[in-house]
Design an enzyme around this catalytic site. Structure first.
Site, PDB file in Angstrom:
ATOM      1  N   ASP A 378      28.057  48.215  47.747  1.00  0.00           N
ATOM      2  CA  ASP A 378      29.105  48.608  46.823  1.00  0.00           C
ATOM      3  C   ASP A 378      30.227  49.199  47.666  1.00  0.00           C
ATOM      4  OD1 ASP A 378      30.338  49.432  44.434  1.00  0.00           O
ATOM      5  OD2 ASP A 378      29.537  51.437  44.746  1.00  0.00           O
ATOM      6  N   THR A 380      33.020  51.628  46.420  1.00  0.00           N
ATOM      7  CA  THR A 380      33.385  53.002  46.113  1.00  0.00           C
ATOM      8  C   THR A 380      32.160  53.905  46.169  1.00  0.00           C
ATOM      9  OG1 THR A 380      34.964  52.062  44.630  1.00  0.00           O
ATOM     10  CG2 THR A 380      34.604  54.415  44.470  1.00  0.00           C
ATOM     11  N   THR A 652      32.375  44.660  44.710  1.00  0.00           N
ATOM     12  CA  THR A 652      33.094  45.791  44.133  1.00  0.00           C
ATOM     13  C   THR A 652      33.810  45.383  42.862  1.00  0.00           C
ATOM     14  OG1 THR A 652      34.847  47.378  44.510  1.00  0.00           O
ATOM     15  CG2 THR A 652      35.025  45.305  45.682  1.00  0.00           C
ATOM     16  N   GLY A 653      34.045  46.350  42.058  1.00  0.00           N
ATOM     17  CA  GLY A 653      34.805  46.090  40.845  1.00  0.00           C
ATOM     18  C   GLY A 653      36.293  46.246  41.081  1.00  0.00           C
ATOM     19  N   ASP A 654      36.652  46.686  42.282  1.00  0.00           N
ATOM     20  CA  ASP A 654      38.056  46.948  42.581  1.00  0.00           C
ATOM     21  C   ASP A 654      38.874  45.669  42.672  1.00  0.00           C
ATOM     22  OD1 ASP A 654      37.918  49.587  42.577  1.00  0.00           O
ATOM     23  OD2 ASP A 654      38.176  49.872  44.738  1.00  0.00           O
ATOM     24  N   ARG A 758      36.282  42.421  41.857  1.00  0.00           N
ATOM     25  CA  ARG A 758      36.390  42.271  40.410  1.00  0.00           C
ATOM     26  C   ARG A 758      35.053  41.884  39.787  1.00  0.00           C
ATOM     27  NH1 ARG A 758      40.292  44.773  38.957  1.00  0.00           N
ATOM     28  NH2 ARG A 758      42.431  44.187  39.388  1.00  0.00           N
ATOM     29  N   LYS A 764      26.999  41.491  39.975  1.00  0.00           N
ATOM     30  CA  LYS A 764      26.461  41.923  41.254  1.00  0.00           C
ATOM     31  C   LYS A 764      25.007  41.482  41.380  1.00  0.00           C
ATOM     32  CE  LYS A 764      29.339  46.032  41.900  1.00  0.00           C
ATOM     33  NZ  LYS A 764      29.351  47.442  42.260  1.00  0.00           N
ATOM     34  N   ASP A 785      25.940  53.437  44.868  1.00  0.00           N
ATOM     35  CA  ASP A 785      25.797  54.838  44.490  1.00  0.00           C
ATOM     36  C   ASP A 785      25.932  55.069  42.997  1.00  0.00           C
ATOM     37  OD1 ASP A 785      28.536  54.287  44.349  1.00  0.00           O
ATOM     38  OD2 ASP A 785      28.976  56.422  44.479  1.00  0.00           O
ATOM     39  N   ASP A 789      25.684  49.917  40.026  1.00  0.00           N
ATOM     40  CA  ASP A 789      24.971  49.211  41.093  1.00  0.00           C
ATOM     41  C   ASP A 789      23.486  49.077  40.801  1.00  0.00           C
ATOM     42  OD1 ASP A 789      27.355  49.212  42.625  1.00  0.00           O
ATOM     43  OD2 ASP A 789      26.969  51.304  43.108  1.00  0.00           O
TER      44      ASP A 789
END
Lengths: 1167, 368
Positions: A378, A380, A652-654, A758, A764, A785, A789
């Protein structure tokens, strides 16, 4: 009564944990409801005890047996035992060693429905529904540190109808029932309803949610006392339910173990069959079958020949059954259990800040840590610190920067945008006010006024130094703090009114009506407030992708541009929007929410629907940017993982740009990395099909061109969630186009780093599953974390949780939890490596020593008329695996270090030596088995020829000097057994590379124990035995000179081939590990000097062009030195711009440059 | 033998951090002990060609002389063996073997003549040897009752089930019970020396001291409580195949009678392999310079009671001297010589490899 019990049982055992549809009714104070309300069905609840160990005293035997029988060896074990009991067998039933068990019992026996008083700082004894609190507003504060690690104080609410109760009498007068779901493990979910009966009135129903449920294990804070009613007790509390249901992951080692076991089972059966057939062929003549000196009993004689043959077969099975090392399972279990302590004991993985070290949730997967091929991480909180700093905000295209961090350098690329210092004007003013208020109101931050709080602290240094903002989301804290620097201070939440100190030092009060909590699917949160002027306002903040589609007006384009700009710089962006609600709209929203909240079933879904209806038609206010710095040594860790041959994927979702910048900073993508892009932007231009094929061609071509230097040239892939789901979608065009999935996997296989941005949480897990199922079946590791996840942590072979700032959900669901990402390096490269070589040796050695043990017995059958005569005494048969040879290997498997820890850390490439289960592959297994057979043949025929006089016809006995006495069959067996015990123990001694005093003690001690035991066993006429076959046998043997000579000779011969093989392999084709060992020996202690050399040696692709090589050295040097080398990194950056091979858009190149420039001064690039 | 380097890693006193932590962290912080941190001082040997090489030479140099010594000793042992089964018709015991029946009252006696070409010095041991006799058959091995043989009175009249079908004769229990005891070797061998003037003199055979001391004095005991063996065994029957009861095994010597008869004890120690020999008698060394058995003609008088032809067995009589290493067995000597030579040879091979590869490795290790 019976019906309810039955229903209870059915619901508990037949229905899966997740879908308990049943609910329970709790009678508060055991008062029956008024007649006619409902039939009073007393239920039976468990007492309030929690047993958190696997075994208790009572269920130990059945449960342990059950656990044993679940294994592949289970059935076998049972059969052998039964056969031993039923038929006349050569050996007596044998027990295996006792596994460890311990009981932790917490006793506080309470019955459900009891009302409980809990005082401040006390821990709740069971799961409780809050009735009333000493605070006038009916709230109480609770920390759930021991449950999920969140140190913030959470607010729980009493039921409005009962919150006024103060005294016990008042509480006692309450007449109500609680309906709630049957216990389930999710800590944050609770659905229930309380029915309050008042005299002659309709019962009042109130919804109960997680905010009313006080969990066992949590502690009451800042509240004098509370009254609460127990709903779940003992093993049904949520805490207890979370102890159970651990994942049933099996390691690769265990799989090969089972495969080996099947081979041995086949060997065993074929041995028994061969012997049975030969037996009947041999005793075909009656003089052999029943010579005059050895008659059968009448009973035996009458038995049918088929039954006799079958009994013989079973007897052979029993005789040879020790070849299947049942004790291996016990030893492996112990090794895993005890060995896992070294992880939690590791001081290097202890984090001072958190005050916690690594944590092992399952010990089944220790060795899997040494087998990892894919790492899914992950971003973040895992790669980054999740320690947010507010950077800027953009209101309607105007950028506001808190003066503290004003840094022109960062914003140089954004010079086209006006920089204003919050100067008001015209229509801006309105948006600005709304924007700042939105950020001050739309959050779940608490204000903490004490200095002495454990855990995360964040001081507000202006004005009040003693108060802190606390939240489960660091972003929110950063935003609220940022607002404070821009002049808007959030003061507190008091009586449902949020107070804000605005720029002009006036206190504004907003009534907080509803909080639409954040969830990772929606990716946004909202609040509905009522301003002092009576307006209903809905403020929403969330990811740009979840806000923009719902926006109807506002300066979308400018904000979007700014958001993208910020994302490129690696900042986390959030968009803020609002909606003004009319009175009727508000009522409707209220209605939706209440309806959803009252539902007992599908509450989640209904809430989501309600949120969807309410959160729309936004007016865009602006966006914020928050910086999240890389974790300490994250880049170093990733680099090590790469060197160790692992492929690192960031999920990541970023936004893509944010994520890519982080990837460059963390060295996931390097200057030399060719970036392949598989994003929505690209697939919009070309069809997915074309893009995939083009990328695949690029990858394959590069590989064929570069040829030798494959190791040094790597690809990086960037894919986003939308494209991924398109790729994974089953192909609708038919089989003609082939499967995208396969092509995608092919591309991924050739990429050393992949960035998936995204991603939804479930995606994931999908990715992990996809890789897991690909044809090589690689071992995957997922690390994260946050709650988002969890799905991938559960899906991957090994799941690692970071004890982050967003609670403990990931850590709790993981197999291992570590405080920081950097600890992953030691976890995999050192602990994983050690555990793997330890358990691999353990498994191989166990099979080896049992072949050595049983094969002579097999050979002996050819000389005793296939009569199943055991070669060894029963005591030896029983104790061989339990005590004579078990401790040395157990100890080896706990403390062996073939290479020192420092070397492993320094040279990650050693990890490749054990990749793909290399120590447990079939050739290795075959070698060990052959070695075992060879040794067994040496033992048996060595003794045979000693007992044999070759000059004349054979004689069966040997004579000794001092006594001139004869040796019988038991001496024969004891001689072989002595050689056997010494050989297998010395073989282990030869394999031991790390001799601590414990090794010396155990190895020599167990040999000494064997001698002492044998002396004792043969030294006395044991009164409880009905045979004295071993009497003085061992002593007589030791008093014979030739026996000593032959023992020494046979041990030497047995050990010789293995020593030669080891020495030759090391000399002719040493592995990297062996080289490291040699090196370690040549230069003991001088760690720093060796590093650059060893890096070069470990790099297999030395034939790459010189610039690559040079670069590698420079990088490794920069890693070793403690002083940062910013110039060098900048030089890399410049070179990076020159790589024209990359099929990379200029945009991406610029991005990589920005990433480097931005992160170069940071502490994470230097080690 | 192995290359070694003591790598004692000191515990580095990392206590600086502990003070800064709060109470909670202090408790959770793992102990900084060498064991828990896996940093116990350790000896780290590595098996390399260079380090193993001397060991091979040493083994070679030790094993070869031992082997030669063993071989020479074994060769100096004199052994004589003669098969008296009586399979072929020209063998003296042919008739006895052929006409064997269990129920003869008159024992069949046959005489075998043989010549010793070399004199046997010092003590000479006389063995009987049996072939194709499965004393190690499981059914046979367990068919005994050690309690009974140890003098246990209850086991005397109620022997263990393991003795079946040799447990009871009718209703009376058998002592000693079981297949092993039942099949006690009962040929009587007498050795005569025929000197040059054809006068025959019997050679004295010592029948005591042939069993393990512990067996004779601890493991095997006559039933307690009665000094008269006949009375002690009065409620028992003799084994089916025995001619006389157990208390008449050696009526001449009460210390060698009943369960503690040494011939019986020797027989009760079951052999490991189907072809075996058991000690029968000892011929004591004579005082003076005369050899125990001078070379010349001998006569072996056999009372042929033991049938072996039915299971294709053979019976032998063996005379042997012994040395410090026991009986004649050249195998051990040859094995020692072979292993010693192999080790020596491997030492040479390793020396070459060590030179060749070690140089290459070290040169490869150092980059230009």
């Amino acid at each position: 009564m019976d019906f309810s019990l039955l229903r209870n049982i059915i619901s508990r055992y037949c229905v899966g944990e997740e879908i308990w549809v049943d609910s329970r009714t709790v009678y508060i104070g055991h008062k029956e409801p008024p007649p006619g309300a409902e039939a009073y069905i007393p239920q039976r609840y468990p007492d309030n005890r929690i047993v958190s160990s696997k075994y208790t005293f009572w269920n130990f035997i059945p449960k342990n047996l059950f656990e044993q029988f679940r294994r592949i060896a289970n059935f076998y074990f049972l059969v052998i035992f039964l056969v031993q009991l039923i038929i006349d067998t050569p050996t007596s039933p044998v027990t295996s060693g006792l596994p460890l068990f311990f009981v932790i019992t917490v006793t506080a026996i309470k019955q459900v429905g009891d009302i409980v008083v809990v005082k401040e700082d006390e821990t709740f004894p069971c799961d409780l529904i809050l009735l009333s609190s000493s605070r006038p507003d009916g709230t109480c504060f609770v920390t759930t540190t021991s449950l999920d690690g969140e140190s913030s104080h959470k607010t729980y609410y009493a039921i409005p109808d009962t919150m006024a109760f103060r005294t016990e009498q008042e509480v006692d007068s309450l007449h109500a029932t609680i309906e709630c779901e049957q216990p389930q493990p999710d800590l944050y979910k609770f659905v229930g309803r309380i029915n309050i009966y008042k005299d002659k009135e309709e019962p009042v129903a109130r919804p109960l949610g997680a905010e009313n449920l006080l969990l066992r294990g949590a502690t009451l804070k800042n509240t004098q006392h509370i009254h609460a009613v127990a709903v779940y007790t003992g093993m049904e509390t949520k805490m207890a339910l979370n102890y159970q249901s651990k994942s049933q992951k099996r390691s690769a080692v265990e799989k090969s173990m089972n495969a080996f076991l099947i081979v041995y089972l086949c060997i065993l059966i074929s041995k028994a069959v061969i012997n049975t057939v030969l037996k009947y062929a041999w005793q075909w003549s009656p003089d052999r079958d029943e010579p005059w000196y050895n008659h059968r009993t009448e009973h035996e004689r009458q038995r049918h020949v088929v039954i006799r043959a079958f009994t013989d077969f079973l007897a052979f099975m029993v005789l040879f059954n020790y070849i299947i090392p049942v004790s291996m399972y016990v030893t492996v279990e112990m090794q895993k259990f005890l060995g896992s302590y070294f992880i939690s004991w590791d001081e290097e993985m202890f984090d001072e800040e958190l005050g916690e070290g690594a944590q092992v949730n399952t010990s089944d997967l220790n060795e899997e840590l040494g087998q990892v091929e894919y790492v899914f991480t992950d971003k973040t909180g895992t790669l980054t610190e999740n320690n947010m700093e507010f950077i800027e905000c953009c209101v309607d295209g105007n950028v506001y920067i808190p003066h503290a961090i004003c840094n022109g350098q960062i914003l140089s690329a954004a010079s086209s945008i006006d920089m204003i210092d919050a100067s008001p004007g015209g229509y801006r003013r309105e948006y600005e006010d709304l924007f700042f208020r939105a950020l001050c109101l739309c959050h779940t931050v608490q204000v903490k006024e004490e200095e002495t709080v454990d855990g995360i602290k964040r001081g507000i240094h202006q004005g009040r130094p003693t108060s802190f903002y606390i939240s489960s989301s660091p972003d929110e804290v950063a935003l609220v703090e940022g607002m404070k620097r821009l002049g808007y201070t959030y003061l507190r939440l008091k009586d449902n009114y949020m107070e804000i100190l605005n720029k002009d030092d006036e206190i504004e009060r907003f009534e907080l009506l509803h909080v639409l909590n954040f969830d990772s699917v929606r990716r946004r949160m909202s609040v509905i407030v009522k301003s002092s002027s009576g307006d209903y306002l809905l403020f929403c903040k969330g990811a740009d992708s979840s806000i923009f589609p719902r926006v109807v007006s506002g300066k979308v384009e400018q904000v979007k541009a700014r958001v993208e700009q910020n994302a490129v710089e690696g900042l986390r962006t959030l968009c803020v929007a609002y909606r003004r609600l009319s009175e009727s709209e508000y009522q409707e929203a209220c209605h939706h929410l209440m309806e959803a909240k009252l539902a007992l079933q599908d509450r989640e879904q209904r809430l989501a629907q309600a949120y969807d209806i309410i959160e729309r038609d936004f007016v865009l206010l602006g966006a914020t940017a928050v910086e999240d710095r890389l974790q300490e040594k994250a880049a170093d860790t990733i680099e090590s993982l790469h060197k160790a041959g692992m492929k690192v994927w960031v999920l990541t979702g970023d936004k893509m740009e944010t994520a890519a910048a982080t990837c460059y900073a963390s060295k996931l993508f390097r200057r030399t990395t060719q970036i392949l892009e598989l994003t929505k932007k690209r697939t919009e231009e070309q069809s997915l099909h074309d893009v995939l094929f083009e990328l695949n061609r690029t990858v394959l071509r590069q590989r064929s061109i570069s040829g030798l230097s494959v190791d040094c040239l790597d690809f990086g892939l960037i894919i986003d969630g939308a494209t991924l789901s398109a790729v994974l979608k089953p192909n609708q065009e038919g089989a003609g186009h082939g499967n995208y999935r396969e092509i995608f996997l092919e591309i991924c296989r050739n990429c050393s780093a992949v960035l998936c941005c995204r991603m939804a949480p479930l995606q994931k897990a999908q990715i992990v599953k996809l890789i897991k199922a690909s044809k090589e079946h690689p071992i995957t590791l997922a690390i994260g974390d946050g709650a988002n996840d969890v799905s991938m942590i559960l899906e991957a072979h090994v799941g690692i949780g970071i004890m982050g700032k967003e609670g403990r959900q990931a850590a709790r669901n993981s197999d291992y939890a570590i405080p920081k990402f950097k600890h992953l390096k030691k976890m995999l490269l050192v602990h994983g490596h050690y555990y793997y070589i330890r358990i691999a040796e353990l498994v191989q050695y166990f099979f080896y020593k049992n072949v050595c043990f049983i094969f002579p017995q097999f050979l002996y059958q050819f000389f005793c008329g296939f009569s199943q005569q055991p070669l060894y005494d029963t005591a030896y048969l029983t104790l061989y695996n339990i005590s004579f040879t078990s401790l040395p290997i157990l100890l080896y498997s706990l403390v062996e270090q073939h290479v020192s820890m420092d070397t492993l850390k320094r040279e990650p490439s050693l990890y490749r030596d054990i990749a793909k289960n290399s120590l447990l592959r079939w050739p290795v297994f075959l070698y060990w088995t052959c070695l075992g057979v060879f040794d067994a043949v040496v033992f048996f025929f060595g003794a045979y020829f000693l007992f044999d006089n070759t000059t004349f016809t054979s004689n069966g006995q040997l004579m000794t000097t001092n006594t001139q006495m004869m040796f019988g069959n038991w001496t024969f067996g004891t001689l072989i057994f002595t050689v056997l015990v010494f050989t297998v123990t010395l073989k282990l001694a030869l394999d031991t590379h790390h001799w601590t005093w414990i090794n010396h003690f155990v190895i020599w001690g167990s040999l000494l124990f064997y001698v002492i035991f044998s002396l004792l066993w043969g030294g006395i006429i044991w009164p409880f035995l009905n045979y004295q076959r071993m009497y003085y046998v061992f002593m007589q043997m030791l008093s014979s000179g030739p026996a000593w000579l032959s023992i020494i000779l046979l041990i030497t011969v047995s050990l010789l081939p293995d020593v030669i093989k080891k020495v030759l392999c090391r000399a002719m084709c040493p592995t990297a590990t062996e080289r490291a060992q040699d090196h370690q020996k040549l230069l003991p202690g001088s760690v720093a000097d060796v590093t650059p050399l060893s890096f070069c040696r470990s790099c297999k692709g030395t034939s790459a062009d010189s610039s690559h090589l040079h670069l590698g050295t420079a990088e490794s040097l920069s890693l070793c030195r403690s002083d940062p080398l910013p110039q060098k990194l900048l030089a890399h950056l410049a070179e990076g711009g020159g790589t024209d091979l990359c099929p990379l858009s200029p945009y991406m190149l610029r991005l990589s440059g920005a990433g480097f420039a931005y992160y170069a001064p940071g502490p994470e690039t230097s080690v | 033998m192995m290359a070694s380097s003591y790598n004692a890693k000191e515990e580095d006193g990392h206590h600086s951090g502990a003070s800064s932590g709060t109470g909670v962290s202090k408790n959770k912080k793992p102990d900084n002990t060498a064991f828990k941190q896996q940093r116990l001082p350790a000896w780290q040997p590595i098996l390399t060609a260079g380090s193993v090489l001397p060991a091979f030479f040493v083994i070679g140099l030790i094993f070869i002389p031992i082997g030669i010594g063993l071989y020479v000793t074994s060769n100096n042992i004199k052994e004589f063996e003669i098969d008296y089964t009586g399979v072929s018709s020209d063998s003296p015991c042919y008739n006895c073997a052929k006409n064997f029946t269990w129920n003869t009252t008159e024992p069949c006696v046959c005489t075998v003549n043989f010549t010793l070409h070399q004199p046997f010095e010092s003590n000479v041991f006389m063995y009987y040897g049996l072939s194709n006799f499965y004393q190690n058959h499981r059914r046979y091995v367990k068919s005994r009752d050690d309690r009974q043989l140890n003098g246990d009175l209850s086991a005397l009249t109620d022997p263990s089930k393991e003795c079946e079908p040799y447990r009871k004769s009718g209703d009376v229990s058998i002592a000693p019970c079981g297949a092993i005891a039942n099949s006690l070797f009962n040929d009587t061998l007498v050795l005569y020396y025929v000197d040059s003037n054809n006068s025959i003199s019997e050679i004295p055979l010592v029948k005591k001291g042939i069993a393990w001391w512990t067996d004779k004095h601890v493991k095997f005991r006559n039933p307690a409580g009665n000094s008269n063996l006949t009375l002690a065994f009065k409620d028992t029957a003799k084994p089916v195949n025995w001619a006389k009861p157990v208390y008449e095994l050696d009526p001449s010597d009460p210390e060698n009678n009943g369960f503690i008869n040494e011939d019986f004890i020797v027989w009760m120690r079951t052999a490991a392999l189907p072809t075996f020999r058991k000690l029968y008698r000892i011929i004591q060394k004579k005082s003076g310079a005369t050899p125990t058995l001078p070379n010349g003609n001998y006569m072996l008088n056999i009372t042929y009671n033991y049938p072996v032809l039915s299971f294709d067995g053979r019976k032998r009589m063996i005379l042997s001297t012994i040395s410090w290493m026991g009986g004649k067995n050249p195998f051990l000597g040859i094995a020692y010589i072979t292993v010693g030579s192999i080790c020596f040879f491997l030492g040479v091979v390793l020396l070459i490899i060590h030179h060749k590869y070690d140089n290459r490795n070290t040169s490869a290790d150092i980059p230009s």
